[in-house]
Scaffold this active site. Structure first.
Site, PDB file in Angstrom:
ATOM      1  N   HIS A 128      -8.044  -5.196   0.000  1.00  0.00           N
ATOM      2  CA  HIS A 128      -6.754  -4.540   0.215  1.00  0.00           C
ATOM      3  C   HIS A 128      -5.993  -5.175   1.380  1.00  0.00           C
ATOM      4  CE1 HIS A 128      -3.823  -1.420  -0.174  1.00  0.00           C
ATOM      5  NE2 HIS A 128      -4.065  -0.889   0.994  1.00  0.00           N
TER       6      HIS A 128
ATOM      7  N   ARG B  96     -11.416   5.575  10.863  1.00  0.00           N
ATOM      8  CA  ARG B  96     -10.972   4.186  10.817  1.00  0.00           C
ATOM      9  C   ARG B  96     -12.077   3.261  10.307  1.00  0.00           C
ATOM     10  NH1 ARG B  96      -6.448   1.529   9.877  1.00  0.00           N
ATOM     11  NH2 ARG B  96      -6.171  -0.332  11.148  1.00  0.00           N
TER      12      ARG B  96
ATOM     13  N   SER C 168       0.829  -1.194   0.000  1.00  0.00           N
ATOM     14  CA  SER C 168       0.000   0.000   0.000  1.00  0.00           C
ATOM     15  C   SER C 168       0.877   1.263   0.000  1.00  0.00           C
ATOM     16  CB  SER C 168      -0.928  -0.058   1.216  1.00  0.00           C
ATOM     17  OG  SER C 168      -1.908   0.931   1.167  1.00  0.00           O
TER      18      SER C 168
ATOM     19  N   ASP D  53      -8.914  -6.374  -4.442  1.00  0.00           N
ATOM     20  CA  ASP D  53      -8.526  -5.086  -3.849  1.00  0.00           C
ATOM     21  C   ASP D  53      -9.059  -3.969  -4.736  1.00  0.00           C
ATOM     22  OD1 ASP D  53      -7.322  -2.845  -2.787  1.00  0.00           O
ATOM     23  OD2 ASP D  53      -5.284  -3.662  -2.822  1.00  0.00           O
TER      24      ASP D  53
END
Lengths: 375, 197
Positions: A352, A224, A154, A319
């Site tokens: 992801h 989050r 990432s 992803d």
């Protein structure tokens, strides 16, 4: 008790740098500290060092355990250790908490020497390039002239790519997993919603919440929760949580009814209890700004012409936050420059987050690649 | 993909000039590219979609890119490669004409080898009422990865229709060059293809 393939108990170390660091945003840090961990031994030729770069919420604690906390397994422990794909019997592996972080490296929570107060919102904007420049200082500190590899998933993959552009002579291999050459508008949009959640939290106090003895927990939690939705795939969420009712049926309440709500709230609360809101803001901005092709009129191939490293690029079929097509852009730009590049597109349902899991094919590819790196 | 037919490797190697850029489609375990890197110092890239083959290719030290050839070669630049190779894989691809067009788009020349369905032992097998199983067609009808069954004569006709120039064609029976009646006597054919100017 530690697993035989674990690096075991590890102790974070601190490196202090007194030379000022000029930042891409125009600011300067007068000096800074980086917290890091190492696993394995640096060989006599100093040719076996591998730097692991963390993503949005990661840290220097990549593998092993901290002595005071048996639950503190490093975030990429399944990859790194004796006999694991990134084998610490062969490689000297370094994990570092990035500048602006909240796990011990100099960041918004640190004291600004000019004011004697927490930096807070006054901490300068940090870019991927700045992180890499700071990591290069750490490499100097450890006596490492050239990394055998720089590895990241990432945002960590962006750092690996940036290494090949900023210090082409200091990196032999770049491994970028579930990464991208730049964020899409959609991706920036998710970051912006997360930032707005924090910035508009009454407890944020313009980034100087430390002095008020509060944290913008609600904003961090929302940020989050949103992030987590984008890190998972529709399929993995359906499989993990489905539409399961906590009470077996609808009870017509805004409390947790569906298991996915419970999961997101739990993850949000956990994150908000320890992560720094300013670090979150800075880090999402670093993600948004990363775009090495920008200075080349958007031509990624032209921007990668500088790099001489060999590359392993990997992506995951489910992803959608860092989709395979973004990784393929990197592959084709490297091909254009006749660079050595391999690319694997892993079938993995976890979205992801797959890059943190130990899918057998995923790890077999990494093992195969690390094994062939000549030291 | 089957890598036991090393004699097509030798023909292919003979067609490659040192230092070329080579793309190997369906590179399997990467042994052909590795051979070309060692003997011709090519800048080589393999394309493979099978996860296990991909790992083996990596272990063999070649550049390997995971991609589904049925979707073509979008992303590869026109004329980037000197040779685009497909060794014993064309029969396992649905999009036959598409991939041939793509090979000659991204490569100056294409090199293609395939098992000849018209080989006399295969014909004999059909005459006896059973689908052929041989060294070049090792699978049973129910588990073969092959999806296209064609002969040397069929392939020649396809090239003709599509304006593909056959620059060279060699045909073999278990490693032995068959000059006469290749469509009857050869089990494998290797072609060097180009575009008509």
């Amino acid at each position: 008790m530690t697993h035989p393939q674990s690096v075991g108990i590890v102790t974070p170390q601190v490196a202090r740098f007194t030379e000022p660091l000029s930042l891409r945003s125009g600011g300067t840090l007068p000096g800074f500290e980086l917290v890091y961990e190492t696993y394995g031994e640096l060989n006599a030729a100093r040719s076996n060092a591998v730097l692991v770069c963390h993503a949005l919420s990661g840290s220097h604690h990549v593998a092993g355990l901290h002595a005071d906390d048996p639950a503190s397994v490093g975030w990429w422990d399944n990859l790194i250790g004796p006999g694991k794909p990134l084998d610490t019997r062969r490689f000297f592996v370094i994990g570092v908490n990035n500048l602006g972080g909240c796990y011990g490296s100099t960041g918004p929570r640190s004291i600004n020497p000019a004011t004697g107060r927490h930096w807070g919102a006054d901490f300068p904007f940090i870019t991927v390039e700045d992180w890499v420049a700071a990591q290069a200082r750490l490499a100097d500190h450890l006596g490492i002239e050239r990394f055998a590899a720089v590895v990241g998933g990432s945002l960590g993959g962006m750092q690996a790519i940036s290494w090949t552009l900023q210090y082409p002579d200091r990196i032999a291999h770049a491994v970028a997993v579930a990464s991208a050459p730049k964020l899409t508008a959609q991706n920036i949009a998710f970051n912006e919603v997360a930032r707005q959640a924090i910035l508009t939290d009454p407890d944020f106090h313009g980034g100087h919440f430390y002095e008020h003895g509060v944290v913008p927990a609600r904003g961090l939690k929302l940020a989050r929760m949103l992030g987590h939705i984008t890190y998972l795939s529709d399929d993995s969420m359906a499989e993990k949580f489905g539409r399961s009712y906590r009470h077996g049926k609808a009870v017509y309440s805004y409390d947790v009814e569906f298991e996915i709500e419970s999961y997101l709230r739990y993850q949000g609360d956990k994150f908000a209890s320890h992560f720094d809101a300013n670090t979150y803001l800075l880090t999402t901005k670093a993600l948004d700004y990363f775009d090495p092709a920008f200075e080349h009129g958007g031509n990624l191939a032209a921007s990668l012409a500088r790099s001489t490293a060999d590359f392993l690029i990997m992506s995951f079929t489910t992803d959608w936050r860092f989709a395979p097509i973004r990784s393929r852009e990197i592959v084709y730009a490297l091909l254009h420059n006749r660079r050595n590049v391999s690319y694997a597109e892993i079938e993995c349902a976890a979205g992801h987050d797959s890059f943190l899991l130990d899918d057998p094919h995923y790890h077999a590819v990494l093992r195969g690649y690390f094994d062939r790196i000549k030291l | 993909m089957n890598t036991s037919y090393r004699y097509d490797y030798e023909v292919i190697t003979g067609w490659i000039t040192p230092g070329e850029k080579v793309l190997d489609l369906g590179c399997g375990d990467g042994s052909l590219l590795k051979h070309l890197m060692e003997t011709r110092q090519v800048q080589g890239y393999g394309v493979e979609n099978d996860p296990d083959n991909l790992v083996t290719s990596l272990a063999n030290g070649i550049n390997v890119i995971q991609m589904d050839l049925e979707k073509g070669l979008a992303g590869f630049e026109d004329g980037f490669f000197d040779h685009v190779i497909m060794s014993l894989s064309l029969q396992a691809i649905h999009n036959t004409q598409g991939i041939l067009t793509e090979m000659l788009r991204v490569g100056r020349e294409a090199v293609v080898s395939f098992p000849n369905f018209g080989y006399w032992r295969h014909r004999q097998s059909i005459l006896n009422g059973r689908m052929p199983v041989s060294e070049s067609l090792p699978h049973q009808w129910f588990n073969t990865p092959n999806v296209r069954f064609f002969t040397i004569a069929d392939f020649d006709a396809l090239c003709e229709i599509n304006g593909i120039a056959v620059r060279e064609r060699l045909a073999f029976d278990e490693g032995k060059l068959m000059v006469d009646e290749p469509n009857f006597l050869a089990s494998v054919a290797v072609y060097r293809l180009g575009r008509h100017n």
